[in-house]
Design a protein around this motif. Sequence first.
Motif, PDB file in Angstrom:
ATOM      1  N   MET A   1       0.851  -1.190   0.000  1.00 31.05           N
ATOM      2  CA  MET A   1       0.000   0.000   0.000  1.00 31.05           C
ATOM      3  C   MET A   1       0.888   1.242   0.000  1.00 31.05           C
ATOM      4  SD  MET A   1      -2.996   1.063   2.696  1.00 31.05           S
ATOM      5  CE  MET A   1      -3.956   2.536   2.437  1.00 31.05           C
ATOM      6  N   ASN A   2       0.623   2.146  -0.902  1.00 30.73           N
ATOM      7  CA  ASN A   2       1.436   3.351  -1.036  1.00 30.73           C
ATOM      8  C   ASN A   2       0.912   4.434  -0.092  1.00 30.73           C
ATOM      9  OD1 ASN A   2       3.141   5.320  -1.819  1.00 30.73           O
ATOM     10  ND2 ASN A   2       2.325   5.558  -3.904  1.00 30.73           N
ATOM     11  N   ASN A   3       1.733   4.759   0.934  1.00 33.09           N
ATOM     12  CA  ASN A   3       1.343   5.785   1.911  1.00 33.09           C
ATOM     13  C   ASN A   3       1.914   7.154   1.581  1.00 33.09           C
ATOM     14  OD1 ASN A   3      -0.110   3.952   3.488  1.00 33.09           O
ATOM     15  ND2 ASN A   3       1.773   3.295   4.558  1.00 33.09           N
ATOM     16  N   GLU A   4       2.556   7.271   0.440  1.00 32.24           N
ATOM     17  CA  GLU A   4       3.165   8.556   0.079  1.00 32.24           C
ATOM     18  C   GLU A   4       2.074   9.594  -0.186  1.00 32.24           C
ATOM     19  OE1 GLU A   4       6.285  10.425  -3.189  1.00 32.24           O
ATOM     20  OE2 GLU A   4       5.760   8.296  -3.192  1.00 32.24           O
ATOM     21  N   ARG A   5       2.267  10.792   0.343  1.00 29.91           N
ATOM     22  CA  ARG A   5       1.295  11.858   0.161  1.00 29.91           C
ATOM     23  C   ARG A   5       1.323  12.379  -1.268  1.00 29.91           C
ATOM     24  NH1 ARG A   5       1.802  15.914   5.398  1.00 29.91           N
ATOM     25  NH2 ARG A   5       1.217  14.405   6.996  1.00 29.91           N
ATOM     26  N   PRO A   6       0.159  12.795  -1.771  1.00 29.51           N
ATOM     27  CA  PRO A   6       0.140  13.422  -3.102  1.00 29.51           C
ATOM     28  C   PRO A   6       0.980  14.702  -3.105  1.00 29.51           C
ATOM     29  CG  PRO A   6      -2.084  12.838  -2.379  1.00 29.51           C
ATOM     30  CD  PRO A   6      -1.172  12.630  -1.213  1.00 29.51           C
ATOM     31  N   SER A   7       1.404  15.120  -4.283  1.00 28.25           N
ATOM     32  CA  SER A   7       2.277  16.299  -4.396  1.00 28.25           C
ATOM     33  C   SER A   7       1.609  17.554  -3.876  1.00 28.25           C
ATOM     34  CB  SER A   7       2.700  16.492  -5.849  1.00 28.25           C
ATOM     35  OG  SER A   7       1.555  16.679  -6.675  1.00 28.25           O
ATOM     36  N   TRP A   8       0.278  17.675  -4.084  1.00 28.66           N
ATOM     37  CA  TRP A   8      -0.396  18.892  -3.630  1.00 28.66           C
ATOM     38  C   TRP A   8      -0.433  18.964  -2.110  1.00 28.66           C
ATOM     39  CZ3 TRP A   8      -4.711  18.676  -0.563  1.00 28.66           C
ATOM     40  CH2 TRP A   8      -5.407  17.467  -0.524  1.00 28.66           C
ATOM     41  N   GLN A   9      -0.498  17.813  -1.438  1.00 28.08           N
ATOM     42  CA  GLN A   9      -0.474  17.813   0.022  1.00 28.08           C
ATOM     43  C   GLN A   9       0.911  18.181   0.543  1.00 28.08           C
ATOM     44  OE1 GLN A   9      -1.929  14.088   1.527  1.00 28.08           O
ATOM     45  NE2 GLN A   9      -4.085  14.595   1.127  1.00 28.08           N
ATOM     46  N   ARG A  10       1.955  17.707  -0.152  1.00 25.03           N
ATOM     47  CA  ARG A  10       3.320  18.075   0.260  1.00 25.03           C
ATOM     48  C   ARG A  10       3.532  19.583   0.105  1.00 25.03           C
ATOM     49  NH1 ARG A  10       4.631  13.342  -2.683  1.00 25.03           N
ATOM     50  NH2 ARG A  10       5.422  14.607  -4.411  1.00 25.03           N
ATOM     51  N   ARG A  11       3.024  20.136  -1.000  1.00 26.65           N
ATOM     52  CA  ARG A  11       3.158  21.573  -1.193  1.00 26.65           C
ATOM     53  C   ARG A  11       2.385  22.345  -0.131  1.00 26.65           C
ATOM     54  NH1 ARG A  11       2.574  20.221  -6.758  1.00 26.65           N
ATOM     55  NH2 ARG A  11       0.356  20.797  -6.667  1.00 26.65           N
ATOM     56  N   ALA A  12       1.223  21.809   0.270  1.00 29.81           N
ATOM     57  CA  ALA A  12       0.416  22.459   1.294  1.00 29.81           C
ATOM     58  C   ALA A  12       1.136  22.513   2.639  1.00 29.81           C
ATOM     59  CB  ALA A  12      -0.927  21.751   1.440  1.00 29.81           C
ATOM     60  N   VAL A  13       2.041  21.575   2.876  1.00 30.07           N
ATOM     61  CA  VAL A  13       2.818  21.568   4.119  1.00 30.07           C
ATOM     62  C   VAL A  13       4.052  22.455   3.987  1.00 30.07           C
ATOM     63  CG1 VAL A  13       4.151  20.125   5.696  1.00 30.07           C
ATOM     64  CG2 VAL A  13       1.979  19.287   4.766  1.00 30.07           C
ATOM     65  N   VAL A  14       4.702  22.409   2.828  1.00 30.17           N
ATOM     66  CA  VAL A  14       5.955  23.142   2.642  1.00 30.17           C
ATOM     67  C   VAL A  14       5.729  24.646   2.575  1.00 30.17           C
ATOM     68  CG1 VAL A  14       7.869  23.536   1.053  1.00 30.17           C
ATOM     69  CG2 VAL A  14       7.103  21.198   1.543  1.00 30.17           C
ATOM     70  N   LEU A  15       4.695  25.080   1.872  1.00 32.25           N
ATOM     71  CA  LEU A  15       4.483  26.517   1.667  1.00 32.25           C
ATOM     72  C   LEU A  15       4.309  27.290   2.974  1.00 32.25           C
ATOM     73  CD1 LEU A  15       2.238  26.579  -1.535  1.00 32.25           C
ATOM     74  CD2 LEU A  15       4.642  27.207  -1.317  1.00 32.25           C
ATOM     75  N   PRO A  16       3.483  26.824   3.942  1.00 33.15           N
ATOM     76  CA  PRO A  16       3.394  27.553   5.212  1.00 33.15           C
ATOM     77  C   PRO A  16       4.729  27.610   5.961  1.00 33.15           C
ATOM     78  CG  PRO A  16       1.542  26.071   4.983  1.00 33.15           C
ATOM     79  CD  PRO A  16       2.491  25.731   3.887  1.00 33.15           C
ATOM     80  N   VAL A  17       5.505  26.523   5.886  1.00 27.86           N
ATOM     81  CA  VAL A  17       6.803  26.507   6.563  1.00 27.86           C
ATOM     82  C   VAL A  17       7.748  27.527   5.926  1.00 27.86           C
ATOM     83  CG1 VAL A  17       8.834  25.103   7.074  1.00 27.86           C
ATOM     84  CG2 VAL A  17       6.544  24.105   7.272  1.00 27.86           C
ATOM     85  N   VAL A  18       7.804  27.550   4.598  1.00 36.07           N
ATOM     86  CA  VAL A  18       8.668  28.509   3.905  1.00 36.07           C
ATOM     87  C   VAL A  18       8.221  29.941   4.204  1.00 36.07           C
ATOM     88  CG1 VAL A  18       9.412  29.333   1.643  1.00 36.07           C
ATOM     89  CG2 VAL A  18       9.267  26.877   2.094  1.00 36.07           C
ATOM     90  N   THR A  19       6.902  30.159   4.195  1.00 32.53           N
ATOM     91  CA  THR A  19       6.378  31.495   4.495  1.00 32.53           C
ATOM     92  C   THR A  19       6.765  31.930   5.902  1.00 32.53           C
ATOM     93  OG1 THR A  19       4.498  31.111   3.013  1.00 32.53           O
ATOM     94  CG2 THR A  19       4.294  32.890   4.618  1.00 32.53           C
ATOM     95  N   ALA A  20       6.633  31.017   6.869  1.00 30.70           N
ATOM     96  CA  ALA A  20       6.985  31.347   8.255  1.00 30.70           C
ATOM     97  C   ALA A  20       8.470  31.656   8.388  1.00 30.70           C
ATOM     98  CB  ALA A  20       6.599  30.180   9.171  1.00 30.70           C
ATOM     99  N   LEU A  21       9.322  30.912   7.680  1.00 31.62           N
ATOM    100  CA  LEU A  21      10.759  31.157   7.744  1.00 31.62           C
ATOM    101  C   LEU A  21      11.119  32.511   7.129  1.00 31.62           C
ATOM    102  CD1 LEU A  21      12.184  27.622   6.826  1.00 31.62           C
ATOM    103  CD2 LEU A  21      12.166  28.727   9.074  1.00 31.62           C
ATOM    104  N   VAL A  22      10.487  32.851   6.015  1.00 33.17           N
ATOM    105  CA  VAL A  22      10.753  34.145   5.375  1.00 33.17           C
ATOM    106  C   VAL A  22      10.315  35.292   6.278  1.00 33.17           C
ATOM    107  CG1 VAL A  22      10.140  35.634   3.427  1.00 33.17           C
ATOM    108  CG2 VAL A  22      10.657  33.229   3.035  1.00 33.17           C
ATOM    109  N   LEU A  23       9.124  35.170   6.874  1.00 28.35           N
ATOM    110  CA  LEU A  23       8.635  36.216   7.774  1.00 28.35           C
ATOM    111  C   LEU A  23       9.530  36.341   9.001  1.00 28.35           C
ATOM    112  CD1 LEU A  23       4.765  35.624   7.639  1.00 28.35           C
ATOM    113  CD2 LEU A  23       6.070  37.492   6.608  1.00 28.35           C
ATOM    114  N   ALA A  24       9.978  35.218   9.531  1.00 29.11           N
ATOM    115  CA  ALA A  24      10.879  35.258  10.684  1.00 29.11           C
ATOM    116  C   ALA A  24      12.191  35.945  10.330  1.00 29.11           C
ATOM    117  CB  ALA A  24      11.134  33.845  11.196  1.00 29.11           C
ATOM    118  N   PHE A  25      12.704  35.657   9.134  1.00 33.27           N
ATOM    119  CA  PHE A  25      13.943  36.288   8.676  1.00 33.27           C
ATOM    120  C   PHE A  25      13.770  37.797   8.536  1.00 33.27           C
ATOM    121  CE2 PHE A  25      16.623  37.771   5.172  1.00 33.27           C
ATOM    122  CZ  PHE A  25      17.888  37.423   5.654  1.00 33.27           C
ATOM    123  N   GLN A  26      12.613  38.234   8.056  1.00 37.07           N
ATOM    124  CA  GLN A  26      12.371  39.659   7.865  1.00 37.07           C
ATOM    125  C   GLN A  26      12.088  40.382   9.177  1.00 37.07           C
ATOM    126  OE1 GLN A  26       9.132  39.496   4.983  1.00 37.07           O
ATOM    127  NE2 GLN A  26      10.539  39.999   3.320  1.00 37.07           N
TER     128      GLN A  26
END
Length: 276
Positions: A1-26
């Motif tokens: 059984m393939n438990n790998e998340r679809p690409s859109w779900q991975r992007r949904a997790v990565v984008l908030p993290v990247v946004t938070a890191l950019v805001l923290a840097f600024q």
Amino acid sequence: MNNERPSWQRRAVVLPVVTALVLAFQLAPIVFVVIFSFNEGRSIGSFTTWSVRWYESLFANESLLESLWLSTWVAFVVAVIATFVGTALALALSRLRRAEAAVPGGLLGLVFVTPEIALGVSLLLLFSTAGLTLSPVTIIVGHVTFCIAYVAFVVRARLETLRPDVEEAARDLGATLFGVVRLVILPQIAPAAIVAFALAFLLSFDDFVVSFFASGVDISPLPVYIYGMLRLGVTPEINAIGTIMIAAALLLGVIGFVVALRRGIVKQMTGAAQGD
């Protein structure tokens, strides 16, 4: 059984993290400045205890207060002039056909892409050639040159959303051209003019490059004064000055945004930009 998340779900997790890191840097430097402005000690690297010592020292510095007052009233005068001229320019451009407004609109847009250092040097050469003594008047002239473009952009975006049939109805009812402008157009663009005024004030108050080239040897605007303080060594007063400037900018920005949001200008400007 393939438990790998679809690409859109991975992007949904990565984008908030990247946004938070950019805001923290600024935002990290801003938070650092605010916190250490309340530090009791002189160190800008280690926090000891909370205190308003450096604010008291700041407001006891007459030279700095003179620079603060100079920057404040210069920014106010610049905002008034830029709002008046920029609004008139936006009205004129809105009455031209798209082909006719292309050239003046393009020239106006050069302000956004011209390096500020080039603008400052050009103004210095202009003032020197004209034999003008560098003073608060030259600072005002220099700031107005680029603030007009920002005001015209904001007000013109609002003008693009106005209904022409309302003006035509006013003319049919006997209103003169001046009456149409005063009774129909100005009340509708007033919120945009307020936002443009706040923007011009902040741009002028916070400007360093043009102020550096356009100011004389007497009282310097606050950004130039801070630069002089930094050349002599960083002191905790710098953090207090920075905190006050951040608070003032946030206050004006919030006021302008609330006015624009309540009148629907943010949505209208976005729609106008997408339409272009």
